[in-house]
Design an enzyme around this catalytic site. Structure first.
Site, PDB file in Angstrom:
ATOM      1  N   ASP A 207     -12.540  17.401 -16.761  1.00  0.00           N
ATOM      2  CA  ASP A 207     -11.517  17.116 -16.116  1.00  0.00           C
ATOM      3  C   ASP A 207     -11.519  15.731 -15.609  1.00  0.00           C
ATOM      4  O   ASP A 207     -11.232  15.470 -14.426  1.00  0.00           O
ATOM      5  CB  ASP A 207     -10.950  18.025 -15.142  1.00  0.00           C
ATOM      6  CG  ASP A 207      -9.833  18.125 -14.577  1.00  0.00           C
ATOM      7  OD1 ASP A 207      -8.868  17.531 -15.434  1.00  0.00           O
ATOM      8  OD2 ASP A 207      -9.420  18.251 -13.495  1.00  0.00           O
ATOM      9  N   GLU A 451     -20.938  23.628 -14.707  1.00  0.00           N
ATOM     10  CA  GLU A 451     -19.971  24.493 -15.610  1.00  0.00           C
ATOM     11  C   GLU A 451     -20.197  24.714 -17.231  1.00  0.00           C
ATOM     12  O   GLU A 451     -19.189  24.539 -17.753  1.00  0.00           O
ATOM     13  CB  GLU A 451     -18.510  24.294 -15.046  1.00  0.00           C
ATOM     14  CG  GLU A 451     -18.108  24.303 -13.856  1.00  0.00           C
ATOM     15  CD  GLU A 451     -16.611  24.276 -13.445  1.00  0.00           C
ATOM     16  OE1 GLU A 451     -15.735  23.852 -14.386  1.00  0.00           O
ATOM     17  OE2 GLU A 451     -16.171  24.246 -12.246  1.00  0.00           O
ATOM     18  N   TYR A 504     -12.153  28.632  -7.359  1.00  0.00           N
ATOM     19  CA  TYR A 504     -10.942  28.293  -6.914  1.00  0.00           C
ATOM     20  C   TYR A 504     -10.066  29.304  -6.531  1.00  0.00           C
ATOM     21  O   TYR A 504      -9.028  29.467  -7.392  1.00  0.00           O
ATOM     22  CB  TYR A 504     -10.375  27.087  -7.937  1.00  0.00           C
ATOM     23  CG  TYR A 504     -11.101  25.618  -7.796  1.00  0.00           C
ATOM     24  CD1 TYR A 504     -10.830  24.827  -7.092  1.00  0.00           C
ATOM     25  CD2 TYR A 504     -12.221  25.660  -8.806  1.00  0.00           C
ATOM     26  CE1 TYR A 504     -11.341  23.575  -7.018  1.00  0.00           C
ATOM     27  CE2 TYR A 504     -12.782  24.518  -9.015  1.00  0.00           C
ATOM     28  CZ  TYR A 504     -12.528  23.671  -8.241  1.00  0.00           C
ATOM     29  OH  TYR A 504     -13.311  22.396  -7.989  1.00  0.00           O
ATOM     30  N   GLU A 540     -17.886  23.670  -5.377  1.00  0.00           N
ATOM     31  CA  GLU A 540     -16.613  23.323  -5.541  1.00  0.00           C
ATOM     32  C   GLU A 540     -15.668  24.266  -4.820  1.00  0.00           C
ATOM     33  O   GLU A 540     -15.938  25.565  -5.174  1.00  0.00           O
ATOM     34  CB  GLU A 540     -16.339  22.922  -6.992  1.00  0.00           C
ATOM     35  CG  GLU A 540     -17.023  21.667  -7.757  1.00  0.00           C
ATOM     36  CD  GLU A 540     -16.366  21.497  -8.855  1.00  0.00           C
ATOM     37  OE1 GLU A 540     -15.279  21.856  -9.400  1.00  0.00           O
ATOM     38  OE2 GLU A 540     -17.108  20.723  -9.668  1.00  0.00           O
TER      39      GLU A 540
END
Length: 646
Positions: A207, A451, A504, A540
């Protein structure tokens, strides 16, 4: 009869891959001027041409490297260092995939060429992704991978035509495949009712924008014919004595004396030795401490290595100085220790990303970012998701900012990227990374991936091999990778020293439901620690914010929503850091560019600062928190408030 026990096939594979990759035959010391070394920077405007031919190979077919590329067709000005994508108004160049060509003519000092006792080395700080370099039409090197330096001794090429101006040509290809790091795929669109003939796109699983070009400085530097090729420094502490173990590699001659001198900040010698290896003992040592962990952070000694040839033949002397921070790093099942004191990561994730220059090295931006990090009380960051410029790590050494040094292993989501070719390249990248950054006191941990699809069957052997090899290269630092997998099925987690987790809650999971954060985050920590009994960093977390967008009650993309997300996470962090949570790194330090898509409005907006480095509400939340965390140590005097100008 002697019975020979056969090794398992997987171990034979590991050993064979190690033999293939463990062959970097030289060091990669950062170029530094000294009494024996000179530097000529080649930054500035270069000639540039993108190869828009259908197969992207016209430049090779027409041998553009044999003459000025301006003779092959139209060229434009291109700044170096910089990404080429955002320099022009041409969308085709912004999104270009394939070979681009740079060249520049350089005046080389006559004495460098006339004196055959001088080596002239061409060095590229990094270029994305695959690079081939020619000097006066002669190929001198090629390199696979962005983000890391490569170089070539061009002395012989220059001396073959001493009266000719030096023309440097660099071809760079940003194409990503399943075997590159990061990986990607090229998708050809064959339906001519929907796409032009020959149309293709680059697909990736990360991303951030796939910026390309020559991203870091290009320079020439000299050494004597007999020279210091590499230095490895390991540090330890015993009571008030600092121990600096060193190993020096010399190339170009067999008979030479080596003198090593360690000096303090005032220039006074505190220890010295002779020989290619040894141990320097520093009494009443000034340790290297992280920012806000000590009143004198980032203390660096200077280690001068002086090599002098002996015996018959020409006399050569080479001098190289290396900054050295003396510190220790240890990991227990619940704690991260620096100099035997518990260290808590309160910091950020970053990107090398900015308007216009993309990933190009930019000193004003670097200094601004360090001022912002210190203003907010951040003591650490992760080099998400690739190695950052050496100049940035040198700043970290000086300022006491702790670094988790990550390789470009982001987006490993396809099972074919776990095959042997990918693993072999990944091992080479880790060897190049460790070779470059091993002597930085600020670097306290290696991260081998971000990831990855760690639940896939091949991931276990892949990460076991990768992490074992990294520890073989550097036994002194812990190794991790950053996971977002299910804790019960992550096949790489058993091999890391520290668990790093990205999550998240209320954003990608249960979007808009802030109330789920406490229970889901608590469950995450308890599950991972319960299974692996290893310290955990929340590597994160965060939420997108459009600067200036407000709503009450909070809704997604507003500054109020980011504020509540952070506060909910912080409450759980405060509960679990009493046990085994050893850090928190916000995603992200600043907004950054991404590929175009329906979930991104001119890039990723999870920064606590805008792309132009203006603070959002989250920056003030973190500033208050980080300074509070720093003052809990009891080590800071009352005046320890940014900007600490006393």
């Amino acid at each position: 009869m002697v019975h020979v026990r056969k090794l398992p096939v997987e171990l034979v594979l590991v050993f064979s891959i190690w033999q293939v990759v463990d062959m970097l035959d030289s060091g990669m010391l950062f170029p530094r001027e000294s009494s024996s070394r000179e530097i000529k920077e080649l930054n500035g405007i270069w000639n540039f041409r993108a190869d828009f031919s259908p197969n992207r190979h016209l430049g090779f077919e027409k041998a553009w490297y044999k003459s000025r590329i301006a003779e092959s067709g139209p060229v434009i000005d291109m700044p170096v260092p910089a990404s080429y994508n955002d320099i022009t108004q041409d969308a085709k160049l912004r999104d270009f995939i394939g070979w681009v060509w740079y060249d520049r003519e350089v005046v080389v000092p006559a004495r460098w060429i006339a004196d055959d006792g001088i080596r002239v080395v061409l060095r590229v700080g990094s270029a994305h992704y695959y690079s081939i370099v020619w000097v006066n039409g002669v190929k001198v090197t090629e390199h696979e991978g962005g983000h890391l330096p490569f170089e070539a001794d061009i002395s012989l090429v220059l001396r073959e035509s001493p009266g000719v101006q030096c023309r440097i040509t660099i071809a760079v290809n940003n194409t990503l495949t399943l075997q590159t790091l990061p990986p990607g795929t090229i998708q050809h669109m064959s339906d001519t009712t929907r796409y032009p003939a020959g149309y293709f796109v680059q697909n990736t699983n990360f991303d951030f924008f796939n910026y390309a070009g020559i991203h870091r400085p290009v320079l020439l530097y000299t050494t004597p014919k007999v020279y210091v090729d590499d230095i490895t420094v390991l540090t330890n502490v015993s009571d008030n004595i600092g121990l600096v173990s060193y190993n020096v590699s010399i190339l170009g001659g067999l008979k030479a004396t080596v003198k090593v001198t360690l000096s303090d900040k005032g220039g006074s010698c505190v220890a010295s030795s002779t020989g290619l290896s040894g141990v320097l003992k520093v009494v009443d040592v000034n340790l290297w401490w992280p920012y806000l962990m000590h009143v004198n952070p980032g203390y660096l000694y200077s280690m001068e290595v002086r090599v002098t040839t002996t015996g018959e033949g020409p006399a050569y002397e080479d001098v190289y100085s290396l900054p050295v921070g003396i510190r220790t790093v240890q990991v227990t099942s619940t704690t991260f220790l620096i100099n035997h004191k518990p260290f808590y990561f309160h910091g950020v994730n970053k990107h090398e990303d900015a308007d216009i220059r993309g990933k190009g090295l930019d000193w004003p931006l670097i200094v601004k970012d360090f001022n912002l990090m210190k203003w907010m009380g951040a003591n650490s960051f992760r080099t998400s998701h690739y190695p950052y410029a050496e100049e940035i790590l040198q700043m970290c050494d000086r300022h006491g900012i702790v670094v988790i040094d990550e390789c470009p292993g982001v987006g490993i989501r396809d099972i074919r990227s776990f095959e042997n070719a990918s693993l072999a390249h990944h091992l080479v990248v880790m060897e190049e990374l460790v070779r470059r950054d091993k002597n930085h006191a600020s670097v306290v941990m290696w991260s081998v991936a971000n990831e990855p699809a760690a639940e896939m069957p091949p991931a276990g052997l892949y990460f076991k091999t990768l992490i074992s090899y990294t520890k073989h290269l550097d036994p002194t630092r812990p190794v991790t990778f950053v996971s977002n997998s299910d804790y019960s099925r992550d096949k790489g987690a058993p091999y890391v020293d520290v668990i790093c987790l990205n999550s998240y809650f209320s954003w990608y999971h249960d979007p808009g439901h802030l109330e789920v954060i406490p229970i889901q985050l608590t469950t995450q920590f308890e599950n991972w620690y319960g299974k692996y009994q290893k310290p955990i960093i929340q590597s994160e977390y965060g939420a997108d914010v459009v600067p200036g967008l407000h709503a009450d009650p909070p809704i997604m993309f507003t500054e109020e929503y980011q504020k509540i997300v952070l506060q909910h996470y912080h409450k759980v962090f405060d509960q679990k850091r009493k046990d085994y949570v050893i850090g928190e790194l916000i995603w992200n330090f600043a907004d950054f560019m991404t590929a175009q898509g329906i979930t991104r409005v001119v890039g990723n907006k999870k920064g606590i600062f805008s792309r132009q480095r203006q603070p959002k509400a989250g920056a003030f939340i973190l500033r208050e928190r980080y300074w509070k965390l720093a003052n809990e140590t009891g080590l800071l005097p009352a005046w320890a408030r940014y900007p600490c100008l006393h």
